[in-house]
Design a protein around this motif. Sequence first.
Motif: not given
Length: 272
Positions: A93-98, A102-103, A158-159, A163-164
């Motif tokens: 979740y964090g990798f996709e949303m934030f 450096f991600r 999957a994230t 829906p954002h």
Amino acid sequence: MSNPLAFLGRFATYLALSIAAFISVFPFIWMAIAATNTSPDIIKGKATPGTALFDNIGTFLTSVDLPRVLFNSFFIAGVGTALTLLVSSLAGYGFEMFRSRFREKLFGGLLLMLSIPFAALMIPLFVMMANLKFINTYQAIILPTVAWVFIIFYFRQATKAFPHELRDAARIDGLKEWQIFLFVYMPVMRSTYAAATIIVFMMHWNNYLWPLIVLQTNDMFTLTLAVAALSAGYTPDFGLVMVGAIVATLPTLVIFFLLQRRFVEGMLGAVK
């Protein structure tokens, strides 16, 4: 009248699928039949049911401390699955949303870890667990898999279908990020969690090599280790081993059949 070529095509398709299904199911059928036979009959290749089922079950119950090994297996698989899903889905979740500079580099580094064979990690992992005094404990089995790179990757992918707009609406309603994750993200991604549950539970339940290394007393053995120990002698009782294999297979079958619809949805990336 229907097209004969179309009928032949469907017939060939169903025939091929039936053959593939039989090949897939046959080992389980043979395992169940073998559990009813004596070891000499199994060695001879007997493929019909016998009369030794209850004798094999009785011998299995006297040879294995079944309540203890079942508790060990369910505890490791249950707690390990819950922690792996929580931590790895949070990471995905964090990798996709934030977003950050450096991600992608950090995520790429994590994916590179998938190419490292477990055999190369066993010694340093064992030394680390020994220094933490975790040898022959549940922690030694559970902790190394809590942040499973494959499941992190799976949840991040999957994230992308999440829906954002739901996240933006939840923020407008005053929800904090952890509340969005618990009360919005997790319910929406339930199919993904169901598919991941099957994968992670089966991994923990069937794990053999690492528990064999760090679990050093019989009272800590999992069902997988206990069944493997039955075939370790010079003259193993294969009927006994087949009974143990059936007992070890049933929980994963139950989990899969309970979650199979969600599993298919999750593997297809469905979000509802």
